[in-house]
Motif scaffolding. Structure first.
Motif, PDB file in Angstrom:
ATOM      1  N   ALA A 143       0.843  -1.205   0.000  1.00  0.00           N
ATOM      2  CA  ALA A 143       0.000   0.000   0.000  1.00  0.00           C
ATOM      3  C   ALA A 143       0.873   1.249   0.000  1.00  0.00           C
ATOM      4  O   ALA A 143       0.508   2.282  -0.568  1.00  0.00           O
ATOM      5  CB  ALA A 143      -0.920  -0.012   1.216  1.00  0.00           C
ATOM      6  N   TYR A 144       2.020   1.156   0.672  1.00  0.00           N
ATOM      7  CA  TYR A 144       2.977   2.274   0.695  1.00  0.00           C
ATOM      8  C   TYR A 144       4.106   1.911  -0.263  1.00  0.00           C
ATOM      9  O   TYR A 144       4.836   0.942  -0.041  1.00  0.00           O
ATOM     10  CB  TYR A 144       3.446   2.541   2.132  1.00  0.00           C
ATOM     11  CG  TYR A 144       2.259   2.884   2.994  1.00  0.00           C
ATOM     12  CD1 TYR A 144       1.650   4.128   2.890  1.00  0.00           C
ATOM     13  CD2 TYR A 144       1.681   1.933   3.845  1.00  0.00           C
ATOM     14  CE1 TYR A 144       0.507   4.439   3.629  1.00  0.00           C
ATOM     15  CE2 TYR A 144       0.545   2.241   4.583  1.00  0.00           C
ATOM     16  CZ  TYR A 144      -0.041   3.486   4.467  1.00  0.00           C
ATOM     17  OH  TYR A 144      -1.173   3.789   5.180  1.00  0.00           O
ATOM     18  N   ASP A 145       4.208   2.651  -1.323  1.00  0.00           N
ATOM     19  CA  ASP A 145       4.990   2.291  -2.494  1.00  0.00           C
ATOM     20  C   ASP A 145       6.474   2.024  -2.179  1.00  0.00           C
ATOM     21  O   ASP A 145       7.171   2.916  -1.682  1.00  0.00           O
ATOM     22  CB  ASP A 145       4.877   3.435  -3.509  1.00  0.00           C
ATOM     23  CG  ASP A 145       5.443   3.046  -4.846  1.00  0.00           C
ATOM     24  OD1 ASP A 145       4.744   2.339  -5.580  1.00  0.00           O
ATOM     25  OD2 ASP A 145       6.599   3.435  -5.124  1.00  0.00           O
ATOM     26  N   PRO A 146       6.962   0.815  -2.455  1.00  0.00           N
ATOM     27  CA  PRO A 146       8.352   0.487  -2.108  1.00  0.00           C
ATOM     28  C   PRO A 146       9.376   1.411  -2.777  1.00  0.00           C
ATOM     29  O   PRO A 146      10.361   1.787  -2.142  1.00  0.00           O
ATOM     30  CB  PRO A 146       8.511  -0.957  -2.599  1.00  0.00           C
ATOM     31  CG  PRO A 146       7.119  -1.514  -2.597  1.00  0.00           C
ATOM     32  CD  PRO A 146       6.226  -0.367  -2.957  1.00  0.00           C
ATOM     33  N   ALA A 147       9.155   1.791  -4.023  1.00  0.00           N
ATOM     34  CA  ALA A 147      10.139   2.657  -4.710  1.00  0.00           C
ATOM     35  C   ALA A 147      10.165   4.042  -4.065  1.00  0.00           C
ATOM     36  O   ALA A 147      11.236   4.621  -3.842  1.00  0.00           O
ATOM     37  CB  ALA A 147       9.802   2.746  -6.196  1.00  0.00           C
ATOM     38  N   MET A 177      -7.861   4.531  -6.333  1.00  0.00           N
ATOM     39  CA  MET A 177      -7.691   5.363  -7.540  1.00  0.00           C
ATOM     40  C   MET A 177      -6.437   4.988  -8.307  1.00  0.00           C
ATOM     41  O   MET A 177      -6.135   5.599  -9.340  1.00  0.00           O
ATOM     42  CB  MET A 177      -7.588   6.839  -7.147  1.00  0.00           C
ATOM     43  CG  MET A 177      -8.840   7.399  -6.534  1.00  0.00           C
ATOM     44  SD  MET A 177      -8.502   9.073  -5.892  1.00  0.00           S
ATOM     45  CE  MET A 177      -9.728   9.154  -4.617  1.00  0.00           C
ATOM     46  N   GLY A 178      -5.672   4.042  -7.774  1.00  0.00           N
ATOM     47  CA  GLY A 178      -4.455   3.618  -8.464  1.00  0.00           C
ATOM     48  C   GLY A 178      -3.257   4.525  -8.224  1.00  0.00           C
ATOM     49  O   GLY A 178      -2.242   4.408  -8.916  1.00  0.00           O
ATOM     50  N   LEU A 179      -3.355   5.437  -7.246  1.00  0.00           N
ATOM     51  CA  LEU A 179      -2.234   6.333  -6.973  1.00  0.00           C
ATOM     52  C   LEU A 179      -1.272   5.707  -5.965  1.00  0.00           C
ATOM     53  O   LEU A 179      -1.709   5.191  -4.940  1.00  0.00           O
ATOM     54  CB  LEU A 179      -2.734   7.662  -6.389  1.00  0.00           C
ATOM     55  CG  LEU A 179      -3.596   8.538  -7.281  1.00  0.00           C
ATOM     56  CD1 LEU A 179      -4.043   9.778  -6.513  1.00  0.00           C
ATOM     57  CD2 LEU A 179      -2.833   8.947  -8.529  1.00  0.00           C
ATOM     58  N   PRO A 180       0.048   5.758  -6.229  1.00  0.00           N
ATOM     59  CA  PRO A 180       1.014   5.308  -5.226  1.00  0.00           C
ATOM     60  C   PRO A 180       1.025   6.258  -4.028  1.00  0.00           C
ATOM     61  O   PRO A 180       0.802   7.464  -4.188  1.00  0.00           O
ATOM     62  CB  PRO A 180       2.362   5.331  -5.961  1.00  0.00           C
ATOM     63  CG  PRO A 180       2.158   6.161  -7.166  1.00  0.00           C
ATOM     64  CD  PRO A 180       0.686   6.208  -7.472  1.00  0.00           C
ATOM     65  N   VAL A 181       1.282   5.695  -2.852  1.00  0.00           N
ATOM     66  CA  VAL A 181       1.213   6.467  -1.601  1.00  0.00           C
ATOM     67  C   VAL A 181       2.531   6.374  -0.847  1.00  0.00           C
ATOM     68  O   VAL A 181       3.162   5.318  -0.797  1.00  0.00           O
ATOM     69  CB  VAL A 181       0.080   5.923  -0.684  1.00  0.00           C
ATOM     70  CG1 VAL A 181      -0.005   6.725   0.618  1.00  0.00           C
ATOM     71  CG2 VAL A 181      -1.258   5.929  -1.404  1.00  0.00           C
ATOM     72  N   LEU A 182       2.917   7.513  -0.261  1.00  0.00           N
ATOM     73  CA  LEU A 182       4.053   7.576   0.657  1.00  0.00           C
ATOM     74  C   LEU A 182       3.492   8.239   1.916  1.00  0.00           C
ATOM     75  O   LEU A 182       2.738   9.207   1.801  1.00  0.00           O
ATOM     76  CB  LEU A 182       5.144   8.435   0.022  1.00  0.00           C
ATOM     77  CG  LEU A 182       6.479   8.593   0.738  1.00  0.00           C
ATOM     78  CD1 LEU A 182       7.198   7.253   0.848  1.00  0.00           C
ATOM     79  CD2 LEU A 182       7.363   9.589  -0.015  1.00  0.00           C
TER      80      LEU A 182
END
Ligand code: HPA
Length: 267
Positions: A154-158, A218-223
């Motif tokens: 859920a929290y983007d690895p990159a 919504m398909g948005l990456p999250v930090l």
């Protein structure tokens, strides 16, 4: 004419020169980030249909458009919490708006209590996963298979890697751990905190998880980041209060906002 437009149409019509790529939601203690926004325009939420009225002290009520480094941003200073009225999808429209004006990723921030003795007040924690202890979802009422969102990573690895690199380069300690969503607005009991420890939580707070779910939908990456303002209930001699949260948040806010600004400039 602008009265009939939705928030995204209004923003695009009124501020066509702004093309934000990164959306940021500021929680308690993170307000100093707006000081890093270059050439800002500040749009009061009152002018944006569906944006929240700010009811919590310490939260503004403006959308800031501008740049941090070379990164074009849209910064929500002030957010809605589910504990205000029991509505868990109150951030849906603002987040959809940010996506519709071009944001490709979202950065969430909050104040939280620590369950880890080594993560003291004024520490910063990068969130690597969450526990939804409320078991409430902002997606209830949606139809179709798209609502069954995969919440792994859920929290983007990159994006998390970038955050750690920037923290290391700038010599700022950045913890990493699991954030647990407690509905609030009352703080937790010591017994609840003991239970949450056993469940694997590192920090506890009253926000961020519904926004994470909506953004992933919504398909948005999250930090996402927590500013630790206190040891969770029962883990220190202190009693908890919102003014204590805000005073601790102020004490660490400059470090937190400075690091976040450098991370955003590198996104
Ligand atoms: N619990 C819940 N939310 C919080 C806390 C806490 O201890 N500290 C700051 N926000």
């Amino acid at each position: 004419m602008t009265n009939e437009m939705n928030a995204a149409q209004k923003l695009k019509a009124l501020y066509p020169q702004h093309k934000p790529r990164i959306a940021v939601v500021l929680g308690s203690g993170w307000g100093g980030l707006t000081g890093h926004v270059v050439d800002p325009v500040r749009v009061p939420y009152a002018e944006l249909p569906g944006f929240p009225e700010a009811t919590v002290q310490g939260h503004g009520g403006e959308l800031w458009l501008g740049r941090i480094g070379q990164t074009e941003v849209a910064v929500m200073s002030g957010r809605k919490h589910a504990y205000e009225d029991g509505v868990v999808d109150g951030m849906r429209l603002p987040l959809e708006t940010l996506r519709d004006i071009g944001c490709e990723a979202i950065v969430l921030t909050n104040a939280a209590g620590s369950l880890r003795p080594a993560m003291e007040p004024c520490s910063l924690m990068l969130i690597n996963d969450y526990i939804n202890a409320t078991q409430r979802s902002p997606l209830v009422g949606e139809m179709g298979s798209e609502r069954f969102v995969d919440m792994k990573d859920a929290y983007d690895p990159a994006l998390r890697r970038v955050a750690h690199e920037v923290a290391r380069e700038s010599g700022t300690r950045l913890h990493e751990g699991v954030y647990l969503w407690s509905f609030g607005p009352q703080f937790e009991t010591p017994a609840e905190i003991r239970m949450f420890e056993r469940m694997g939580a590192d920090a506890v707070g009253m926000s961020t998880v519904p926004e994470t779910i909506l953004a992933r939908r919504m398909g948005l990456p999250v930090l996402a980041f927590s500013l630790i303002t206190n040891m969770a209930a029962g883990l220190s001699g202190e009693s908890l209060s919102h003014s204590h949260t805000l005073s601790q948040a102020r004490a660490a806010g400059d470090t937190a906002s400075g690091l976040l600004a450098r991370i955003i400039a590198n996104l």
